[in-house]
Motif scaffolding. Structure first.
Motif, PDB file in Angstrom:
ATOM      1  N   LYS A 149     -17.013 -64.765  53.809  1.00 54.08           N
ATOM      2  CA  LYS A 149     -17.551 -65.945  54.076  1.00 54.08           C
ATOM      3  C   LYS A 149     -16.158 -66.337  54.974  1.00 54.08           C
ATOM      4  O   LYS A 149     -15.209 -66.735  54.477  1.00 54.08           O
ATOM      5  N   GLN A 150     -16.148 -66.246  56.495  1.00 56.62           N
ATOM      6  CA  GLN A 150     -15.117 -66.882  57.212  1.00 56.62           C
ATOM      7  C   GLN A 150     -14.941 -68.265  57.708  1.00 56.62           C
ATOM      8  O   GLN A 150     -16.234 -68.735  58.119  1.00 56.62           O
ATOM      9  N   THR A 151     -13.979 -68.801  57.748  1.00 52.27           N
ATOM     10  CA  THR A 151     -14.211 -70.405  58.075  1.00 52.27           C
ATOM     11  C   THR A 151     -13.277 -70.729  59.385  1.00 52.27           C
ATOM     12  O   THR A 151     -12.978 -71.676  59.724  1.00 52.27           O
ATOM     13  N   THR A 152     -12.911 -69.563  60.383  1.00 51.92           N
ATOM     14  CA  THR A 152     -11.785 -69.808  61.275  1.00 51.92           C
ATOM     15  C   THR A 152     -12.424 -69.388  62.718  1.00 51.92           C
ATOM     16  O   THR A 152     -11.762 -69.898  63.774  1.00 51.92           O
ATOM     17  N   GLU A 158     -20.705 -66.633  60.413  1.00 51.95           N
ATOM     18  CA  GLU A 158     -20.083 -67.071  59.207  1.00 51.95           C
ATOM     19  C   GLU A 158     -19.986 -66.138  58.061  1.00 51.95           C
ATOM     20  O   GLU A 158     -18.847 -66.009  57.332  1.00 51.95           O
ATOM     21  N   TYR A 197     -10.110 -66.674  47.837  1.00 43.90           N
ATOM     22  CA  TYR A 197      -9.810 -66.249  49.058  1.00 43.90           C
ATOM     23  C   TYR A 197      -9.058 -65.290  49.581  1.00 43.90           C
ATOM     24  O   TYR A 197      -8.386 -64.764  48.988  1.00 43.90           O
ATOM     25  N   GLU A 214     -13.630 -66.631  52.443  1.00 49.13           N
ATOM     26  CA  GLU A 214     -13.602 -67.107  51.254  1.00 49.13           C
ATOM     27  C   GLU A 214     -14.558 -65.666  50.451  1.00 49.13           C
ATOM     28  O   GLU A 214     -15.371 -65.210  51.107  1.00 49.13           O
TER      29      GLU A 214
END
Length: 246
Positions: A149-152, A158, A197, A214
């Motif tokens: 799960k990427q957050t950037t 996502e 992470y 994540e």
């Protein structure tokens, strides 16, 4: 097994003779070419690549899926056609899981049987090699895949599929299997991982972009990336040494 050996020894006083084999998984796929090492293809490469294919990590055409399904059947059953009626129940062992519902089980059976009959007489080992040669054409061959799960990055989904292979780190749309971008190892300046992470920096540390993910497998991604980059640096050092020695 150890407990059984101990019990057997205490009862009979004789150490049993055991025969076993230990198989190792290939970690770095920088020089792997199907056909170059037939024994490795048969024992290691086929069985390591097959599960990744069946999980649906690669982007492939319907025709490729049918060819590969027929080859997998041949590896399992060789020339035995008595299992043809069971193909609808065996689809999870023959076809990528995300494609199974695209057509009916009976249509899968008819098509796989048709491709099977095109290669009559092909041996189990020849089928393994043919399987590897087909997927070798794909840019994701020999990859280790990680669902994160990427957050950037707002332009990417996502949930991403990350493939680490000889080309670098590829970000893949898990729905379409399209490669969104590939970061070569030469462009990766920093990375870190923890229990939850995995972080990677592309470009220089001041102006570079970061990808924050994540995942519970960050330690594996870290280890694999470290190994590939270490191998790359070693190869570059040898090249410089050979040039300076001329």
């Amino acid at each position: 097994m150890l407990l059984w050996v101990t019990d057997h020894l205490s009862v009979t006083g004789i150490v049993p003779s055991l025969t076993y084999q230990v198989f190792f998984m290939k970690k770095l796929w920088t020089t792997t070419v199907p056909g170059k090492d037939p024994m490795a293809d048969s024992i290691f490469h086929y069985y390591q690549e097959l599960p990744k294919y069946l999980r649906g990590y690669h982007k492939c055409t319907r025709e490729e899926v049918l060819q590969l399904g027929a080859l997998i059947y041949r590896v399992k059953f060789e020339e035995d056609k008595s299992y043809f009626p069971s193909i609808p129940k065996l689809l999870r062992e023959l076809v990528p899981q995300d494609l199974i519902r695209q057509i009916s089980p009976d249509d899968w059976k008819r098509s796989i049987v048709a491709y099977f009959n095109k290669h009559a007489g092909k041996s189990k080992e020849e089928a393994k090699l043919a399987f590897l040669k087909l997927i070798f054409k794909w840019p994701t061959f020999g990859s280790a895949f990680f669902e994160v799960k990427q957050t950037t990055e707002p332009n990417f989904p996502e949930i991403l599929l990350i493939a680490i292979n000889k080309y670098g780190v590829s970000l893949i749309d898990p729905r379409t299997k399209d490669i969104l971008t590939t970061h070569p190892f030469t462009k990766i300046s920093n990375w870190s991982s923890g229990n939850t992470y995995f972080h990677i920096t592309i470009g220089n540390l001041v102006r570079g972009s970061k990808l924050l993910c994540e995942t519970s497998l960050g330690y594996k991604m870290d280890d694999l990336l470290t190994s590939y980059i270490s191998q790359m640096l070693t190869a570059m050092s040898k090249q410089r040494g050979s040039r300076s020695g001329k």
